[in-house]
Design a protein around this motif. Structure first.
Motif, mmCIF file in Angstrom:
data_model
loop_
_atom_site.group_PDB
_atom_site.id
_atom_site.type_symbol
_atom_site.label_atom_id
_atom_site.label_comp_id
_atom_site.label_asym_id
_atom_site.label_seq_id
_atom_site.Cartn_x
_atom_site.Cartn_y
_atom_site.Cartn_z
ATOM 1 N N VAL A 71 30.418 23.112 25.429
ATOM 2 C CA VAL A 71 30.272 22.746 26.842
ATOM 3 C C VAL A 71 30.736 23.916 27.711
ATOM 4 N N GLY A 72 31.879 24.503 27.361
ATOM 5 C CA GLY A 72 32.370 25.664 28.098
ATOM 6 C C GLY A 72 31.380 26.815 28.067
ATOM 7 N N PHE A 73 30.781 27.055 26.912
ATOM 8 C CA PHE A 73 29.785 28.111 26.777
ATOM 9 C C PHE A 73 28.581 27.840 27.680
ATOM 10 N N LEU A 74 28.096 26.604 27.664
ATOM 11 C CA LEU A 74 26.921 26.248 28.463
ATOM 12 C C LEU A 74 27.183 26.427 29.958
ATOM 13 N N VAL A 75 28.364 26.019 30.396
ATOM 14 C CA VAL A 75 28.716 26.182 31.811
ATOM 15 C C VAL A 75 28.903 27.659 32.131
ATOM 16 N N ASP A 76 29.588 28.371 31.247
ATOM 17 C CA ASP A 76 29.843 29.797 31.448
ATOM 18 C C ASP A 76 28.542 30.587 31.601
ATOM 19 N N ARG A 77 27.537 30.239 30.829
ATOM 20 C CA ARG A 77 26.252 30.942 30.877
ATOM 21 C C ARG A 77 25.351 30.449 32.007
ATOM 22 N N GLY A 78 25.799 29.434 32.731
ATOM 23 C CA GLY A 78 24.989 28.906 33.816
ATOM 24 C C GLY A 78 23.863 28.015 33.338
ATOM 25 N N LEU A 79 23.925 27.593 32.087
ATOM 26 C CA LEU A 79 22.886 26.727 31.537
ATOM 27 C C LEU A 79 23.122 25.259 31.896
ATOM 28 N N VAL A 80 24.362 24.943 32.216
ATOM 29 C CA VAL A 80 24.744 23.589 32.627
ATOM 30 C C VAL A 80 25.595 23.723 33.875
ATOM 31 N N ASP A 81 25.355 22.851 34.828
ATOM 32 C CA ASP A 81 26.106 22.840 36.072
ATOM 33 C C ASP A 81 27.525 22.322 35.836
ATOM 34 N N LEU A 82 28.495 22.970 36.444
ATOM 35 C CA LEU A 82 29.894 22.569 36.301
ATOM 36 C C LEU A 82 30.092 21.120 36.722
ATOM 37 N N GLU A 83 29.480 20.715 37.815
ATOM 38 C CA GLU A 83 29.645 19.335 38.292
ATOM 39 C C GLU A 83 29.081 18.328 37.298
ATOM 40 N N ASP A 84 28.001 18.674 36.626
ATOM 41 C CA ASP A 84 27.462 17.788 35.590
ATOM 42 C C ASP A 84 28.449 17.666 34.432
ATOM 43 N N ALA A 85 29.032 18.786 34.020
ATOM 44 C CA ALA A 85 30.022 18.748 32.942
ATOM 45 C C ALA A 85 31.221 17.900 33.349
ATOM 46 N N ARG A 86 31.682 18.053 34.584
ATOM 47 C CA ARG A 86 32.805 17.239 35.072
ATOM 48 C C ARG A 86 32.477 15.760 35.052
ATOM 49 N N SER A 87 31.267 15.431 35.434
ATOM 50 C CA SER A 87 30.860 14.024 35.473
ATOM 51 C C SER A 87 30.787 13.409 34.084
ATOM 52 N N ILE A 88 30.270 14.171 33.139
ATOM 53 C CA ILE A 88 30.064 13.640 31.792
ATOM 54 C C ILE A 88 31.328 13.730 30.946
ATOM 55 N N PHE A 89 32.182 14.705 31.222
ATOM 56 C CA PHE A 89 33.430 14.892 30.476
ATOM 57 C C PHE A 89 34.629 14.868 31.425
ATOM 58 N N PRO A 90 34.891 13.744 32.081
ATOM 59 C CA PRO A 90 35.964 13.717 33.088
ATOM 60 C C PRO A 90 37.371 13.890 32.503
ATOM 61 N N ASN A 91 37.556 13.544 31.239
ATOM 62 C CA ASN A 91 38.884 13.626 30.623
ATOM 63 C C ASN A 91 39.103 14.910 29.839
ATOM 64 N N LEU A 92 38.187 15.837 29.962
ATOM 65 C CA LEU A 92 38.289 17.075 29.200
ATOM 66 C C LEU A 92 39.602 17.827 29.446
ATOM 67 N N PRO A 93 40.082 17.945 30.686
ATOM 68 C CA PRO A 93 41.356 18.649 30.876
ATOM 69 C C PRO A 93 42.531 17.986 30.141
ATOM 70 N N ARG A 94 42.542 16.669 30.095
ATOM 71 C CA ARG A 94 43.619 15.961 29.383
ATOM 72 C C ARG A 94 43.538 16.219 27.877
ATOM 73 N N THR A 95 42.321 16.181 27.350
ATOM 74 C CA THR A 95 42.138 16.455 25.920
ATOM 75 C C THR A 95 42.583 17.879 25.602
ATOM 76 N N TYR A 96 42.187 18.816 26.447
ATOM 77 C CA TYR A 96 42.573 20.216 26.245
ATOM 78 C C TYR A 96 44.103 20.356 26.271
ATOM 79 N N ALA A 97 44.739 19.744 27.242
ATOM 80 C CA ALA A 97 46.200 19.851 27.364
ATOM 81 C C ALA A 97 46.897 19.301 26.119
ATOM 82 N N LYS A 98 46.406 18.192 25.610
ATOM 83 C CA LYS A 98 47.023 17.592 24.415
ATOM 84 C C LYS A 98 46.786 18.455 23.178
#
Length: 124
Positions: A71-98
């Motif tokens: 997901v990070g790669f797709l957003v980084d390359r501009g292939l996926v919109d950041l807002e779409d990633a946020r919408s579909i993976f809203p808990n990603l920051p919590r998972t990353y932190a853990k």
């Protein structure tokens, strides 16, 4: 001229459709029973010391992080919109932190492990 505008719009819509399909596929993979279980156990602190995981838990957590790295790669390359990633993976920051202790341990052998995921978290 109208034909060029129409063609450009079709190309943009096709790109957006491909990006969303890819993002939804990654989301679906992350919803597998195995990855749901490891994510839930991670969130609830049931994995204990992430440096002492069983081989199965290490593989499952690695699989989850690999998909999130995508997901990070797709957003980084501009292939996926950041807002779409946020919408579909809203808990990603919590998972990353853990998972951060595990990520740091992996970076001792692979300095760029989960780097695109980390960059994505910084943009959240």
């Amino acid at each position: 001229m109208a034909a060029l505008v129409f063609a450009a719009r079709q190309v943009r819509e096709a790109k957006d459709t491909r990006a969303m399909t890819t993002l939804l596929t990654v989301h679906e993979q992350c919803q597998s029973p195995t990855l749901n279980k490891i994510r839930r156990r991670l969130k609830d602190g049931q994995l204990g010391d992430l440096g002492q995981l069983t081989a199965e838990d290490r593989n499952d957590l690695g699989d989850l992080l690999q998909r999130l790295e995508l997901v990070g790669f797709l957003v980084d390359r501009g292939l996926v919109d950041l807002e779409d990633a946020r919408s579909i993976f809203p808990n990603l920051p919590r998972t990353y932190a853990k998972a951060r202790p595990y990520i740091e341990q992996r970076r001792e052998q692979d300095t760029v492990y989960a780097a695109k995921l980390e960059r994505l978290i910084q943009r959240y």
